[in-house]
Write a protein that holds these residues in place. Structure first.
Motif, PDB file in Angstrom:
ATOM      1  N   PHE A 320       3.097  -4.673 -11.315  1.00 19.79           N
ATOM      2  CA  PHE A 320       2.680  -6.076 -11.365  1.00 19.79           C
ATOM      3  C   PHE A 320       1.782  -6.403 -10.175  1.00 19.79           C
ATOM      4  CE2 PHE A 320       2.823 -10.600 -10.772  1.00 19.79           C
ATOM      5  CZ  PHE A 320       2.949 -11.145 -12.037  1.00 19.79           C
ATOM      6  N   ALA A 321       2.185  -5.984  -9.002  1.00 18.48           N
ATOM      7  CA  ALA A 321       1.420  -6.285  -7.792  1.00 18.48           C
ATOM      8  C   ALA A 321       0.035  -5.644  -7.829  1.00 18.48           C
ATOM      9  CB  ALA A 321       2.188  -5.813  -6.555  1.00 18.48           C
ATOM     10  N   SER A 322      -0.058  -4.411  -8.345  1.00 20.26           N
ATOM     11  CA  SER A 322      -1.346  -3.705  -8.378  1.00 20.26           C
ATOM     12  C   SER A 322      -2.335  -4.391  -9.327  1.00 20.26           C
ATOM     13  CB  SER A 322      -1.147  -2.254  -8.797  1.00 20.26           C
ATOM     14  OG  SER A 322      -0.697  -2.164 -10.136  1.00 20.26           O
ATOM     15  N   MET A 323      -1.807  -5.079 -10.345  1.00 26.50           N
ATOM     16  CA  MET A 323      -2.701  -5.769 -11.276  1.00 26.50           C
ATOM     17  C   MET A 323      -3.513  -6.855 -10.586  1.00 26.50           C
ATOM     18  SD  MET A 323      -0.246  -6.116 -14.625  1.00 26.50           S
ATOM     19  CE  MET A 323       0.496  -4.657 -15.388  1.00 26.50           C
ATOM     20  N   VAL A 324      -2.995  -7.427  -9.508  1.00 22.59           N
ATOM     21  CA  VAL A 324      -3.719  -8.470  -8.774  1.00 22.59           C
ATOM     22  C   VAL A 324      -4.154  -7.958  -7.396  1.00 22.59           C
ATOM     23  CG1 VAL A 324      -2.709 -10.433  -9.965  1.00 22.59           C
ATOM     24  CG2 VAL A 324      -1.503  -9.427  -8.027  1.00 22.59           C
ATOM     25  N   GLY A 325      -4.112  -6.626  -7.222  1.00 25.24           N
ATOM     26  CA  GLY A 325      -4.649  -6.007  -6.018  1.00 25.24           C
ATOM     27  C   GLY A 325      -3.838  -6.237  -4.760  1.00 25.24           C
ATOM     28  N   ARG A 326      -2.518  -6.373  -4.903  1.00 25.86           N
ATOM     29  CA  ARG A 326      -1.689  -6.662  -3.726  1.00 25.86           C
ATOM     30  C   ARG A 326      -0.473  -5.743  -3.673  1.00 25.86           C
ATOM     31  NH1 ARG A 326      -3.936 -11.429  -5.470  1.00 25.86           N
ATOM     32  NH2 ARG A 326      -4.708 -12.889  -3.878  1.00 25.86           N
ATOM     33  N   GLN A 327       0.247  -5.803  -2.557  1.00 24.24           N
ATOM     34  CA  GLN A 327       1.510  -5.101  -2.412  1.00 24.24           C
ATOM     35  C   GLN A 327       2.641  -6.044  -2.833  1.00 24.24           C
ATOM     36  OE1 GLN A 327       1.946  -1.895  -1.552  1.00 24.24           O
ATOM     37  NE2 GLN A 327      -0.321  -1.714  -1.453  1.00 24.24           N
ATOM     38  N   PRO A 328       3.759  -5.500  -3.342  1.00 23.35           N
ATOM     39  CA  PRO A 328       4.863  -6.375  -3.765  1.00 23.35           C
ATOM     40  C   PRO A 328       5.315  -7.336  -2.679  1.00 23.35           C
ATOM     41  CG  PRO A 328       5.223  -4.145  -4.560  1.00 23.35           C
ATOM     42  CD  PRO A 328       4.032  -4.084  -3.657  1.00 23.35           C
ATOM     43  N   SER A 329       5.373  -6.861  -1.436  1.00 30.02           N
ATOM     44  CA  SER A 329       5.855  -7.715  -0.344  1.00 30.02           C
ATOM     45  C   SER A 329       4.934  -8.911  -0.120  1.00 30.02           C
ATOM     46  CB  SER A 329       5.960  -6.899   0.943  1.00 30.02           C
ATOM     47  OG  SER A 329       4.696  -6.347   1.301  1.00 30.02           O
ATOM     48  N   GLN A 330       3.647  -8.765  -0.472  1.00 33.07           N
ATOM     49  CA  GLN A 330       2.701  -9.864  -0.268  1.00 33.07           C
ATOM     50  C   GLN A 330       2.879 -10.980  -1.285  1.00 33.07           C
ATOM     51  OE1 GLN A 330      -0.835  -7.338  -0.544  1.00 33.07           O
ATOM     52  NE2 GLN A 330      -1.252  -7.736   1.637  1.00 33.07           N
ATOM     53  N   LEU A 331       3.598 -10.704  -2.366  1.00 34.79           N
ATOM     54  CA  LEU A 331       3.755 -11.681  -3.437  1.00 34.79           C
ATOM     55  C   LEU A 331       5.088 -12.413  -3.395  1.00 34.79           C
ATOM     56  CD1 LEU A 331       2.205  -9.714  -6.454  1.00 34.79           C
ATOM     57  CD2 LEU A 331       1.160 -11.553  -5.123  1.00 34.79           C
ATOM     58  N   ILE A 332       6.056 -11.905  -2.669  1.00 35.89           N
ATOM     59  CA  ILE A 332       7.370 -12.544  -2.612  1.00 35.89           C
ATOM     60  C   ILE A 332       7.227 -13.939  -2.005  1.00 35.89           C
ATOM     61  CG2 ILE A 332       9.719 -12.408  -1.704  1.00 35.89           C
ATOM     62  CD1 ILE A 332       8.970 -10.281  -3.802  1.00 35.89           C
TER      63      ILE A 332
END
Length: 490
Positions: A320-332
Motif C-alpha cells: 500500500f505504501a509503495s503505491m503512493v511512493g512512501r514507507q509505511p511508517s510515513q503514513l501512520i
C-alpha cells in the motif's frame, strides 16, 4: 509530390523567359545610348521608359510618355518631381547604391530593379539602367536612365516563392518529405522537409543512396533494398516502415510509399516519407500499459491498510505504501483524505467512512513525486466483539495503467466518431492531406477540380472543428491509436 515539382519548374521557366525578354530589350537600349543623346520620344516607339534627373537631388528633368503611362500619370505631372520620393521606402537604398557606383566611377552603367508608387496606389517594378549624362570636372551632374516594366516577372517570382513556401509549410506541418530517384543513378532529389526528417543539412547537396542508408536502422536496410527493386507494375504503390539509425540520434520511425513513373524514357521512383514516431510511441505506450496491467492483475499485489473512524491510517503494509511512493511508517496517523485529490477526498468522506457495507471505489491519491495514482479501494467495516463499528479495513489495487488505457481508448473513440461525420470523398481528401498532398495534387489524384478539393477541405475542417493541418493530423492519428498497426500499413 511530383506534381509539385512540375508546378515549381513551370513557374521557374516562366520567370526565366520573362527575364530573357527584358534583357533583350536592354540590349536595344544600350545601342540607343551610344547613338542618341535624348532618348525620350524615340524610345516611346518601343514602349521603353526614359528619364533624366539631377544626381544630387534625383529631381526629374525629363520623362517620356511611356514612363508616365506606366505610372498612370501625365508627363507634366512628373516633371520636377523627386524620383526618390516615388520609390517605396524599403527600396530607396537601391537607388542610392546605383548613384554611388556612378559617382565613384566604379561603373559606367548600373542596372537596378526598383519599385515605384503609381497614381492609383499600386506598385510598378522597373528595371532601370542608369548612365552618366553630363559631367563637370569628371563628376556626373545628371543621369539618364531607361527602364522596362518587370512587374509581371516580379509577380511570377513572388508566386513561385509563395508556392515553394506553402509546399514546405504543408510538408513541415504533416511531417512528410518527398523524393525522386531515377534507376541507375546513385543520388536522389529530396524535398527540404525530407532533409529535416533525416537530420541532414540541405546545403550539403544531393543525397546518395549510401548516405541515406547510413541514416537507417541496420535491421531495416535489407528490406528497403528489396522494396525498391524492379519490376514495378503500373499503379503499384509499395508501403513500408523503417526506423532511423540509433547511432545518429534519437530514434525516429517512418512510414514510406514508393511508386514508379516514366519521365522522358527514364524510369523514376517517386515516393513520400512521413515521420510517424508519435504514433508508434503511443502504440508502444498502450501495449506497455496493457502488459503492465495484466502483470499487475495476475500477480495480485494488493496493498492493505486499517483506518480509524476519522479516516486516519493505523496500519499500512509495504504494498500500500509503495503505491503512493512512501514507507509505511510515513503514513501512520495520516488522514486518507489528505492523500487524495478533492473529488476523491469527498468520496472517501461520504462513502467509505460512514459505515457503508463492503464496497469498491476508484480514488486518486497523490504520489510522493507529485503525480496522481489511481487505486481501486475495497473497504469493509471492522467490528469488535460487541458488533460495534470501530474501524475500516481497506485493500488497494493500483489501476493507474488501466485508467490510462481507458483514457486513450476514449480519445480514440471520440476521434473516430468525428471522422464518421465525413463523407467518403471528404475522407479521401483528408487521407491525402495527412500524407502532405497539396490541393492541386489531391485534385489530380481524385480526378476532381481544385475548387472542389477546396470545398471538401473547408467542409471537413468545419466538421472536425480543426483550424490547421496539424490539428487534422492529430485527429487522424488519435483515431488510429486503437487500430492494429498492420491494418494502417496495408
Amino acid at each position: 509530390m511530383n506534381e509539385w515539382a512540375n508546378i515549381v519548374l513551370g513557374k521557374q521557366m516562366a520567370a526565366k523567359q520573362q527575364d530573357k525578354n527584358e534583357r533583350s530589350i536592354e540590349k536595344r537600349i544600350d545601342v540607343a545610348h551610344q547613338s542618341i543623346a535624348s532618348l525620350g520620344t524615340a524610345l516611346d516607339e518601343f514602349e521603353i521608359a526614359f528619364i533624366a534627373m539631377d544626381v544630387a537631388t534625383t529631381r526629374l528633368h525629363r520623362v517620356n510618355q511611356t514612363f508616365a503611362k506606366m505610372l498612370g500619370c501625365e508627363v507634366e505631372g512628373l516633371q520636377s518631381l523627386v524620383l526618390r520620393d516615388l520609390i517605396l521606402d524599403f527600396a530607396r537604398a537601391r537607388l542610392d547604391s546605383a548613384l554611388e557606383c556612378l559617382l565613384s566611377g566604379a561603373k559606367k552603367k548600373v542596372a537596378e530593379e526598383i519599385p515605384l508608387k503609381c497614381s492609383q496606389g499600386e506598385t510598378t517594378w522597373f528595371r532601370f539602367t542608369f548612365v552618366r549624362a553630363t559631367e563637370q570636372n569628371g563628376v556626373p551632374l545628371k543621369v539618364q536612365a531607361t527602364a522596362v516594366d518587370v512587374t509581371r516577372r516580379k509577380a511570377l517570382e513572388e508566386e513561385l516563392r509563395l508556392t515553394i513556401d506553402r509546399f514546405d509549410s504543408a510538408q513541415s506541418n504533416s511531417r512528410v518529405g518527398s523524393w525522386e530517384w531515377a534507376f541507375g543513378k546513385n543520388s536522389a532529389w529530396w524535398s527540404k522537409q525530407l532533409y529535416d526528417l533525416h537530420n541532414i543539412d540541405p546545403t550539403s547537396g544531393t543525397v546518395t543512396y549510401d548516405e541515406f542508408i547510413e541514416t537507417v536502422d541496420p535491421n531495416d536496410r535489407e528490406m528497403i533494398a528489396e522494396v525498391n527493386q524492379l519490376p514495378f507494375s503500373e499503379g503499384d504503390i509499395r508501403r513500408f516502415r523503417f526506423a532511423s539509425n540509433p547511432a545518429h540520434g534519437p530514434r525516429r520511425h517512418f512510414m514510406a510509399t514508393v511508386g514508379v513513373t516514366n519521365v522522358n524514357g527514364e524510369v523514376v521512383r517517386r515516393g513520400t516519407t512521413q515521420d510517424v514516431t508519435d504514433q508508434v510511441e503511443l502504440l508502444s505506450a498502450l501495449e506497455r500499459s496493457e502488459r503492465q496491467f495484466r502483470e499487475m492483475v495476475v500477480s495480485n499485489t494488493e496493498g492493505t491498510a486499517v483506518l480509524n473512524l476519522d479516516g486516519k491510517l493505523l496500519q499500512v503494509d509495504e504494498n500500500f505504501a509503495s503505491m503512493v511512493g512512501r514507507q509505511p511508517s510515513q503514513l501512520i496517523g495520516v488522514n486518507l483524505c489528505d492523500l487524495a485529490d478533492s473529488e476523491s477526498a469527498e468520496l472517501i468522506d461520504q462513502r467509505i467512512l460512514h459505515r457503508n457495507p463492503s464496497e469498491s471505489r476508484e480514488v486518486r491519491l497523490w504520489h510522493k513525486d507529485g503525480h496522481l495514482v489511481w487505486l481501486l479501494l475495497t473497504c469493509s467495516p471492522l467490528l469488535n466483539d460487541s458488533k460495534q463499528f470501530v474501524g475500516i479495513q481497506a485493500s488497494a489495487l493500483d489501476i493507474t495503467h488501466r485508467k490510462h488505457v481507458e483514457l486513450l481508448s476514449k480519445r480514440a473513440a471520440a476521434a473516430k466518431t468525428q471522422l464518421r461525420r465525413l463523407t467518403n470523398r471528404e475522407r479521401q481528401v483528408l487521407e491525402l492531406i495527412v500524407e502532405g498532398r497539396m490541393n492541386k495534387v489531391i485534385a489530380n489524384r481524385l480526378d476532381i477540380s481544385e475548387k472542389t478539393v477546396e470545398r471538401h477541405r473547408s467542409n471537413l475542417m468545419k466538421k472536425l472543428d480543426a483550424h490547421s493541418v496539424a490539428q487534422l493530423v492529430k485527429i487522424w492519428l488519435t483515431a488510429e491509436i486503437m487500430s492494429p498497426w498492420s491494418n494502417h500499413a496495408s
